[in-house]
Motif scaffolding. Structure first.
Motif, PDB file in Angstrom:
ATOM      1  N   ILE A 235     -10.998  20.556   3.646  1.00  0.00           N
ATOM      2  CA  ILE A 235     -11.453  20.026   4.931  1.00  0.00           C
ATOM      3  C   ILE A 235     -10.195  19.508   5.555  1.00  0.00           C
ATOM      4  N   LEU A 236      -9.625  20.179   6.671  1.00  0.00           N
ATOM      5  CA  LEU A 236      -8.498  19.439   7.259  1.00  0.00           C
ATOM      6  C   LEU A 236      -9.205  18.594   8.592  1.00  0.00           C
ATOM      7  N   VAL A 237      -8.670  17.353   8.581  1.00  0.00           N
ATOM      8  CA  VAL A 237      -8.874  16.480   9.665  1.00  0.00           C
ATOM      9  C   VAL A 237      -7.566  15.988  10.239  1.00  0.00           C
ATOM     10  N   ASN A 238      -7.461  15.601  11.574  1.00  0.00           N
ATOM     11  CA  ASN A 238      -6.451  15.013  12.191  1.00  0.00           C
ATOM     12  C   ASN A 238      -6.326  13.765  11.897  1.00  0.00           C
ATOM     13  N   ASP A 239      -7.161  12.813  11.599  1.00  0.00           N
ATOM     14  CA  ASP A 239      -6.922  11.568  11.477  1.00  0.00           C
ATOM     15  C   ASP A 239      -8.144  10.914  10.751  1.00  0.00           C
ATOM     16  N   ILE A 240      -7.863  10.644   9.378  1.00  0.00           N
ATOM     17  CA  ILE A 240      -9.259  10.191   8.633  1.00  0.00           C
ATOM     18  C   ILE A 240      -9.554   9.064   8.826  1.00  0.00           C
ATOM     19  N   ALA A 241      -8.766   8.063   9.396  1.00  0.00           N
ATOM     20  CA  ALA A 241      -9.248   6.679   9.790  1.00  0.00           C
ATOM     21  C   ALA A 241     -10.149   6.598  11.106  1.00  0.00           C
ATOM     22  N   ASP A 242     -10.140   7.807  11.781  1.00  0.00           N
ATOM     23  CA  ASP A 242     -11.075   8.024  12.998  1.00  0.00           C
ATOM     24  C   ASP A 242     -12.519   8.591  12.619  1.00  0.00           C
ATOM     25  N   PRO A 243     -13.366   7.610  13.025  1.00  0.00           N
ATOM     26  CA  PRO A 243     -14.875   8.215  12.716  1.00  0.00           C
ATOM     27  C   PRO A 243     -15.161   9.390  13.070  1.00  0.00           C
ATOM     28  N   PHE A 244     -14.616   9.756  14.308  1.00  0.00           N
ATOM     29  CA  PHE A 244     -14.938  11.143  14.764  1.00  0.00           C
ATOM     30  C   PHE A 244     -14.832  12.320  13.753  1.00  0.00           C
TER      31      PHE A 244
ATOM     32  N   GLU B 241       3.265  19.962  11.087  1.00  0.00           N
ATOM     33  CA  GLU B 241       3.851  20.624   9.699  1.00  0.00           C
ATOM     34  C   GLU B 241       3.088  20.046   8.466  1.00  0.00           C
ATOM     35  N   ARG B 242       2.419  19.036   8.519  1.00  0.00           N
ATOM     36  CA  ARG B 242       1.373  18.744   7.498  1.00  0.00           C
ATOM     37  C   ARG B 242       0.167  19.648   7.588  1.00  0.00           C
ATOM     38  N   GLU B 243      -0.092  20.111   8.661  1.00  0.00           N
ATOM     39  CA  GLU B 243      -1.347  20.937   8.753  1.00  0.00           C
ATOM     40  C   GLU B 243      -1.002  22.456   8.009  1.00  0.00           C
ATOM     41  N   LEU B 244       0.203  22.530   8.226  1.00  0.00           N
ATOM     42  CA  LEU B 244       0.673  24.064   7.627  1.00  0.00           C
ATOM     43  C   LEU B 244       0.713  23.741   6.242  1.00  0.00           C
ATOM     44  N   THR B 245       1.570  22.669   5.812  1.00  0.00           N
ATOM     45  CA  THR B 245       1.558  22.241   4.317  1.00  0.00           C
ATOM     46  C   THR B 245       0.415  22.259   3.452  1.00  0.00           C
ATOM     47  N   TYR B 246      -0.608  21.825   4.070  1.00  0.00           N
ATOM     48  CA  TYR B 246      -2.053  21.682   3.390  1.00  0.00           C
ATOM     49  C   TYR B 246      -2.737  23.067   3.446  1.00  0.00           C
TER      50      TYR B 246
ATOM     51  N   ILE C 282       1.465   9.926  -0.663  1.00  0.00           N
ATOM     52  CA  ILE C 282       1.349  10.912  -1.723  1.00  0.00           C
ATOM     53  C   ILE C 282       1.602  12.211  -1.176  1.00  0.00           C
ATOM     54  N   GLY C 283       1.023  12.567  -0.254  1.00  0.00           N
ATOM     55  CA  GLY C 283       1.188  13.806   0.241  1.00  0.00           C
ATOM     56  C   GLY C 283       2.639  13.971   0.888  1.00  0.00           C
TER      57      GLY C 283
END
Lengths: 348, 348
Positions: free
Chosen positions: A65-74, A109-114, B86-87
DNA sequence: AGCGTGACAGCAAGCGCTTTCTATACAGGA
DNA sequence: TCCTGTATAGAAAGCGCTTGCTGTCACGCT
């Protein structure tokens, strides 16, 4: 050192093949044999070797599951809903899946990496949440990856993200444009004519769509928009705070501030209050998303509710093949205008 | 169908071994050869098979992060910080790691399930965040799992969680007791004598420690506590709302409400306001954690700041072996009292 | 000249599991 | 009694990669 299938087999006096079959439960095994194997597994405290099993079977039980910002409740709310439909002992025997969330931090970049990492792991499914970045090279790179993932048998679902053409990805898209328009229409209906808009980062689809909705409403009401009324920033509270001060500096006569989302709206409220302005008497404020805290702040926030949990759950089910994808592979999910205390008639 | 190492090798006119070594970069390969291999990889659009590689190398690049509630920023902030250490392409060449967060939803079974799944994947490291469940059988089951993970070479780090004895796990623990005590001392110092306490779920360590700190402060001040002044609930806004109404029902003369965390405090504020009470004139409110929104609500929340991001980052570094673990494997992280607008002298 | 020595590259043996195909055993039918 | 069908277990061939060990050169030293 570590216990392997063979050890279990030896202990249960059967062949490794039989143990494997007991563990996977997709081949007839006599009850007494199964019993014996299970006991051996227990006694030896055996744990299946995931990589080995994934290699041999050419599939894995990983779901990303890819998210943009895990600290954001959205994102947290969506991720939680998706995960609840995927993880846990919900399916066939031993059919637990490892639902994992990957935090891209909004970086292409991180999106692609993941995505590559998940492709490496031969993930069973991937769910991408939230707005996409509109940078062309990146967008097509992502599309290519998604296509490749799809070809490899990974189910791809987009949740709260625009469709990816030329791709087998299923899309559950939020009607950001419609929501944005409705919100601004509400404000205009109250009598506002000078509305500031705090937008998200420039290159995001979410940002653009919400802003387009806003502008459509203005245009429909015959209000000519001053480019000074729009400020871009990140999707967080602090950006809202700073953008509002900037807006006030540019045009102190604004009677309403529309924020890209609720967190931004929160920052806007703080800035307004510190500037000695009352909400909504002096300035109305509106958010977007209807996150849980929105109803608790004072005054409670006028916003557009997005059914994050429902959408997430549905995306999760589709990713698991437990629900039919929408016709055409695309569904648009509408938001609902929530009129609350932060919006009122403008000061005269 | 799918491209394998051998295909790349064939195309680059080298042996599979060489390709592998180029990709892993831990063995000398002549520049021209490397060049050729890399080109072939690119042309063929080759993606390493994770499971196969993990199987052969007997290690994987998966790092698991367990959180109780992914929709709660408390965990989101920590997870984000951990992940950032980490990532991404931060380490040695090709050393990308798949940092994934697993949402247990506070359920002991799911916690165990995820640990097993991670064990299966031969995870490189596991970070457990937030309070532990105190149920004895479960606690020892988790301890056993952690021990086994440690034996298998997985680094285990606890972040914001009490130490796990008999385990090789490194623990970064929050001083919840001290923070709770300090907070209540502050309130007592302001003159409060009748303080309600909204605690979290009964069986959590975090709940117990914060409550113990609170009670220690009361005891030190010679205030005898009425059991009616404590109500348990979940760690969310709604629980705070309901608990506060209950507290008010039980003893309308309370002059302060201490909440288990900021979200709960938010709910408490809402309930108080709806009951016609002003904050802090009629009732003071205090939270815990100092989440981002705490400074934005009106009045801003008196709370205890926990360095979530710092602790998470440190946990992430330790998990990656990039930072020395604290002596004894245990570090206690103190909170900082943040006195803000929601606490004041009691009405007389 | 002879040979030790690096610096690379390749061979081949697995890593632990799944799964196809084959073997066995017993039951029932002819 | 013999044959076929059915149920169950085993043998063995990989899945795609890593890595210890074994070459093979080309140098440079004695």
């Amino acid at each position: 050192m570590t216990v392997t299938l063979a050890d279990v087999a030896a202990r249960a006096q059967v062949s490794p093949a039989t143990v494997s079959r007991v563990l996977n439960g997709n081949y007839p095994v006599a009850a007494t044999t199964r019993e014996r194997v299970l006991r051996a597994v227990d006694e030896l405290d055996y744990v299946l070797n995931g990589p080995a099993s994934a290699l041999a079977a050419a599939t894995s039980d990983l779901v990303g599951i890819l998210v943009n910002d895990i600290a954001d409740p959205f994102f947290g709310i969506m991720a939680s809903a998706i995960q609840s439909e995927i993880g846990g002992p919900g399916g066939r025997a031993g059919g637990e899946r490892l639902a994992v969330v990957c935090n891209t931090g909004g970086s292409p970049e991180r999106e692609l990496t993941y995505l590559t990492l998940l492709q490496r792991q031969r993930a069973a499914a991937v769910v991408l949440t939230g707005g996409a970045v509109e940078d062309e090279p990146h967008a097509s790179a992502v599309a290519a990856k998604l296509r490749r993932l799809g070809e490899a048998g990974t189910r791809v679902v987009l949740c709260g993200r625009p469709p990816a053409p030329e791709t087998s990805a299923i899309a559950l898209t939020f009607d950001n444009r419609g929501g944005g328009r409705e919100l601004t229409e509400h404000l205009i209906g109250l009598g506002h004519r000078r509305l500031g808009y705090i937008a998200g980062p420039e290159e995001r689809t979410t940002t653009r769509h919400r802003l387009e909705g806003h502008r459509a409403a203005l245009a429909a009401a015959g209000i000519e928009e001053d480019p000074h009324w729009t400020v871009h920033g990140r999707y967080d509270r602090r950006a809202g705070y700073e953008a509002t001060l900037e807006l006030l500096r540019r045009d102190p006569s604004l009677t309403a501030v529309v924020a890209a989302n609720d967190s931004v709206a929160l920052g806007a409220c703080a800035a307004l209050r510190e500037s000695g302005l009352r909400i909504p008497e002096d300035v109305s404020v509106a958010g977007f998303d209807d996150l849980p805290f929105s109803i608790d702040v004072v005054p409670s926030l006028t916003t557009v509710r997005l059914p994050l949990a429902e959408a997430g759950a549905r995306a999760g089910r589709i990713a698991m093949g437990r629900e039919e994808p929408p016709p055409g592979g695309i569904a648009t999910i509408r938001g609902e205008l929530m009129v609350r205390g932060s919006s009122g008639t403008p000061r005269t």
